[in-house]
Design a protein around this motif. Structure first.
Motif, PDB file in Angstrom:
ATOM      1  N   LEU A 181       0.820  -1.214   0.000  1.00  0.00           N
ATOM      2  CA  LEU A 181       0.000   0.000   0.000  1.00  0.00           C
ATOM      3  C   LEU A 181       0.854   1.264   0.000  1.00  0.00           C
ATOM      4  O   LEU A 181       0.652   2.169  -0.813  1.00  0.00           O
ATOM      5  CB  LEU A 181      -0.931   0.000   1.216  1.00  0.00           C
ATOM      6  N   VAL A 182       1.832   1.327   0.900  1.00  0.00           N
ATOM      7  CA  VAL A 182       2.618   2.554   1.041  1.00  0.00           C
ATOM      8  C   VAL A 182       3.347   2.896  -0.260  1.00  0.00           C
ATOM      9  O   VAL A 182       3.234   4.007  -0.787  1.00  0.00           O
ATOM     10  CB  VAL A 182       3.610   2.433   2.208  1.00  0.00           C
ATOM     11  N   LYS A 183       4.103   1.946  -0.775  1.00  0.00           N
ATOM     12  CA  LYS A 183       4.843   2.207  -2.010  1.00  0.00           C
ATOM     13  C   LYS A 183       3.906   2.231  -3.216  1.00  0.00           C
ATOM     14  O   LYS A 183       4.135   2.948  -4.199  1.00  0.00           O
ATOM     15  CB  LYS A 183       5.932   1.167  -2.234  1.00  0.00           C
ATOM     16  N   GLY A 184       2.828   1.431  -3.143  1.00  0.00           N
ATOM     17  CA  GLY A 184       1.856   1.439  -4.226  1.00  0.00           C
ATOM     18  C   GLY A 184       1.141   2.770  -4.344  1.00  0.00           C
ATOM     19  O   GLY A 184       0.932   3.283  -5.449  1.00  0.00           O
ATOM     20  N   VAL A 185       0.769   3.352  -3.205  1.00  0.00           N
ATOM     21  CA  VAL A 185       0.123   4.666  -3.222  1.00  0.00           C
ATOM     22  C   VAL A 185       1.068   5.719  -3.797  1.00  0.00           C
ATOM     23  O   VAL A 185       0.659   6.596  -4.561  1.00  0.00           O
ATOM     24  CB  VAL A 185      -0.353   5.057  -1.808  1.00  0.00           C
ATOM     25  N   GLU A 186       2.353   5.617  -3.420  1.00  0.00           N
ATOM     26  CA  GLU A 186       3.337   6.550  -3.988  1.00  0.00           C
ATOM     27  C   GLU A 186       3.352   6.444  -5.516  1.00  0.00           C
ATOM     28  O   GLU A 186       3.333   7.462  -6.229  1.00  0.00           O
ATOM     29  CB  GLU A 186       4.732   6.247  -3.442  1.00  0.00           C
ATOM     30  N   ALA A 187       3.408   5.211  -6.006  1.00  0.00           N
ATOM     31  CA  ALA A 187       3.481   5.005  -7.455  1.00  0.00           C
ATOM     32  C   ALA A 187       2.188   5.421  -8.143  1.00  0.00           C
ATOM     33  O   ALA A 187       2.215   6.026  -9.230  1.00  0.00           O
ATOM     34  CB  ALA A 187       3.807   3.543  -7.759  1.00  0.00           C
ATOM     35  N   LEU A 188       1.036   5.111  -7.531  1.00  0.00           N
ATOM     36  CA  LEU A 188      -0.246   5.527  -8.087  1.00  0.00           C
ATOM     37  C   LEU A 188      -0.363   7.049  -8.111  1.00  0.00           C
ATOM     38  O   LEU A 188      -0.839   7.633  -9.086  1.00  0.00           O
ATOM     39  CB  LEU A 188      -1.395   4.936  -7.264  1.00  0.00           C
ATOM     40  N   THR A 189       0.093   7.672  -7.027  1.00  0.00           N
ATOM     41  CA  THR A 189       0.051   9.136  -6.960  1.00  0.00           C
ATOM     42  C   THR A 189       0.903   9.749  -8.061  1.00  0.00           C
ATOM     43  O   THR A 189       0.496  10.712  -8.728  1.00  0.00           O
ATOM     44  CB  THR A 189       0.540   9.619  -5.579  1.00  0.00           C
ATOM     45  N   ALA A 190       2.083   9.173  -8.255  1.00  0.00           N
ATOM     46  CA  ALA A 190       2.969   9.684  -9.299  1.00  0.00           C
ATOM     47  C   ALA A 190       2.322   9.545 -10.675  1.00  0.00           C
ATOM     48  O   ALA A 190       2.345  10.484 -11.493  1.00  0.00           O
ATOM     49  CB  ALA A 190       4.302   8.941  -9.254  1.00  0.00           C
ATOM     50  N   GLU A 191       1.728   8.374 -10.952  1.00  0.00           N
ATOM     51  CA  GLU A 191       1.108   8.151 -12.257  1.00  0.00           C
ATOM     52  C   GLU A 191      -0.072   9.084 -12.463  1.00  0.00           C
ATOM     53  O   GLU A 191      -0.253   9.675 -13.541  1.00  0.00           O
ATOM     54  CB  GLU A 191       0.665   6.691 -12.379  1.00  0.00           C
ATOM     55  N   CYS A 192      -0.886   9.241 -11.422  1.00  0.00           N
ATOM     56  CA  CYS A 192      -2.072  10.097 -11.495  1.00  0.00           C
ATOM     57  C   CYS A 192      -1.685  11.556 -11.752  1.00  0.00           C
ATOM     58  O   CYS A 192      -2.201  12.209 -12.675  1.00  0.00           O
ATOM     59  CB  CYS A 192      -2.865   9.967 -10.190  1.00  0.00           C
ATOM     60  N   PHE A 193      -0.775  12.073 -10.935  1.00  0.00           N
ATOM     61  CA  PHE A 193      -0.468  13.504 -11.026  1.00  0.00           C
ATOM     62  C   PHE A 193       0.508  13.833 -12.158  1.00  0.00           C
ATOM     63  O   PHE A 193       0.570  14.979 -12.605  1.00  0.00           O
ATOM     64  CB  PHE A 193       0.000  14.032  -9.677  1.00  0.00           C
ATOM     65  N   TRP A 194       1.233  12.863 -12.624  1.00  0.00           N
ATOM     66  CA  TRP A 194       2.032  13.063 -13.841  1.00  0.00           C
ATOM     67  C   TRP A 194       1.069  13.303 -15.009  1.00  0.00           C
ATOM     68  O   TRP A 194       1.241  14.243 -15.801  1.00  0.00           O
ATOM     69  CB  TRP A 194       2.911  11.837 -14.073  1.00  0.00           C
ATOM     70  N   ALA A 195       0.048  12.454 -15.076  1.00  0.00           N
ATOM     71  CA  ALA A 195      -0.960  12.623 -16.130  1.00  0.00           C
ATOM     72  C   ALA A 195      -1.714  13.937 -15.954  1.00  0.00           C
ATOM     73  O   ALA A 195      -1.960  14.663 -16.931  1.00  0.00           O
ATOM     74  CB  ALA A 195      -1.930  11.447 -16.103  1.00  0.00           C
ATOM     75  N   ALA A 196      -2.071  14.250 -14.717  1.00  0.00           N
ATOM     76  CA  ALA A 196      -2.802  15.500 -14.462  1.00  0.00           C
ATOM     77  C   ALA A 196      -1.983  16.710 -14.873  1.00  0.00           C
ATOM     78  O   ALA A 196      -2.509  17.688 -15.432  1.00  0.00           O
ATOM     79  CB  ALA A 196      -3.176  15.581 -12.985  1.00  0.00           C
ATOM     80  N   SER A 197      -0.680  16.642 -14.603  1.00  0.00           N
ATOM     81  CA  SER A 197       0.205  17.743 -14.960  1.00  0.00           C
ATOM     82  C   SER A 197       0.286  17.914 -16.471  1.00  0.00           C
ATOM     83  O   SER A 197       0.200  19.036 -17.004  1.00  0.00           O
ATOM     84  CB  SER A 197       1.597  17.490 -14.377  1.00  0.00           C
ATOM     85  N   LYS A 198       0.420  16.795 -17.187  1.00  0.00           N
ATOM     86  CA  LYS A 198       0.541  16.875 -18.644  1.00  0.00           C
ATOM     87  C   LYS A 198      -0.773  17.339 -19.283  1.00  0.00           C
ATOM     88  O   LYS A 198      -0.768  17.988 -20.338  1.00  0.00           O
ATOM     89  CB  LYS A 198       0.959  15.521 -19.216  1.00  0.00           C
ATOM     90  N   ALA A 199      -1.883  17.007 -18.620  1.00  0.00           N
ATOM     91  CA  ALA A 199      -3.188  17.408 -19.151  1.00  0.00           C
ATOM     92  C   ALA A 199      -3.638  18.764 -18.619  1.00  0.00           C
ATOM     93  O   ALA A 199      -4.720  19.249 -18.982  1.00  0.00           O
ATOM     94  CB  ALA A 199      -4.238  16.350 -18.800  1.00  0.00           C
ATOM     95  N   ASP A 200      -2.820  19.379 -17.757  1.00  0.00           N
ATOM     96  CA  ASP A 200      -3.113  20.691 -17.172  1.00  0.00           C
ATOM     97  C   ASP A 200      -4.425  20.681 -16.372  1.00  0.00           C
ATOM     98  O   ASP A 200      -5.248  21.601 -16.466  1.00  0.00           O
ATOM     99  CB  ASP A 200      -3.172  21.766 -18.263  1.00  0.00           C
ATOM    100  N   VAL A 201      -4.616  19.617 -15.563  1.00  0.00           N
ATOM    101  CA  VAL A 201      -5.818  19.533 -14.724  1.00  0.00           C
ATOM    102  C   VAL A 201      -5.459  19.167 -13.283  1.00  0.00           C
ATOM    103  O   VAL A 201      -6.254  18.556 -12.566  1.00  0.00           O
ATOM    104  CB  VAL A 201      -6.828  18.498 -15.297  1.00  0.00           C
TER     105      VAL A 201
END
Length: 279
Positions: free
Chosen positions: A166-186
């Protein structure tokens, strides 16, 4: 990192250390200087570091943990503690324990449960194994704050390894989510939506809720996540975590069981286990 953090926290004389980087001529001088700055004696090799010591702390990378135990074992004094702080699978710890015990040492499984660079030797740790009671006394004498977990070698590590899903998985999920959000400007919009969705549940209660949602709606959610997969690819992001989510949602949805009438956490996961075994 862990070894130097312990030394900073202890701030005591009589500590000696050996790091495999000392065998690299390009790295040896810097590593020895780092030890000297901490008041630690740089041993020439594993034998010099371990021989005659009452307490040995193994703080290496996970892939080197068994090798470290094996290289130390021949030089242990009878009854010496071997504290294995490495982030390893329980089976790896058990292999290391067998080597240390066969050499006359006392192996102790230690799981470091938080980042060690902030609280140093006061970082929360779990210990287990046949020598835990005596080990607890030895660690307390070093002003450490271990918690004894009843059970054989591997139990403390099991807690850490499973928690890391969970701990490392949440880190990785957060990175994937907000990397996409950043590229999509949302970013702000996604963050606000997630903040509004926070439940305040403890993790056990959240897991109890989540698995019912997955067994009930997993097929539909997997289909949605396949569209998420496409979205990330369109944004130029490799959707590694999303692929795992698709697989797990699909698996739980295909179990074709209802958990609504199972009130307890234990009953819900027992039902999942039984369904998986009959697949």
């Amino acid at each position: 990192e862990a070894g130097s953090s312990l030394c900073i926290g202890w701030n005591r004389l009589g500590v000696r250390s050996f790091d495999i980087k000392q065998t690299n001529l390009d790295l040896k001088a810097a590593k020895c200087a780092e030890m000297q700055d901490l008041g630690v004696e740089a041993a020439e090799d594993v034998q010099a570091a371990v021989q005659g010591a009452d307490l040995i702390f193994s703080t290496v990378t996970a892939d080197q943990a068994f090798d470290a135990a094996s290289s130390a074992a021949p030089w242990l004094r009878p009854g010496a503690f071997f504290f294995d702080l490495n982030s390893c699978a329980p089976s790896t710890k058990q292999k290391s324990a067998a080597v240390i015990e066969a050499a006359g040492g006392r192996y102790v499984d230690i799981a470091v449960m938080a980042t060690i660079t902030s609280k140093y030797h006061h970082t929360p740790m779990l210990i287990c194994g046949d020598h835990s009671d005596a080990a607890l006394t030895a660690l307390l004498a070093l002003d450490m704050t271990p918690k004894l977990i009843p059970g054989p070698v591997g139990r403390a590590s099991t807690i850490k390894m499973v928690r890391s899903v969970l701990v490392k998985g949440v880190e990785a999920l957060t990175a994937e989510c907000f990397w996409a959000a950043s590229k999509a400007d949302v970013v702000d919009e996604v963050a606000a939506s997630l903040d509004a969705s926070q439940t305040g549940m403890g993790w056990k209660a959240q897991a109890h809720y989540n698995v019912e949602r997955m067994t009930t709606h997993g097929i539909r959610r997997a289909a949605e996540m396949r569209e998420v997969h496409k979205t990330l690819i369109d944004l130029g992001i490799t959707p590694d975590m999303t692929r795992g989510t698709i697989d797990r949602q699909q698996q739980f949805g295909e179990l074709k069981i209802s958990l609504v009438d199972f009130d307890s956490f234990e009953a819900r996961f027992a039902a999942i286990e039984a369904a998986v075994k009959t697949e």
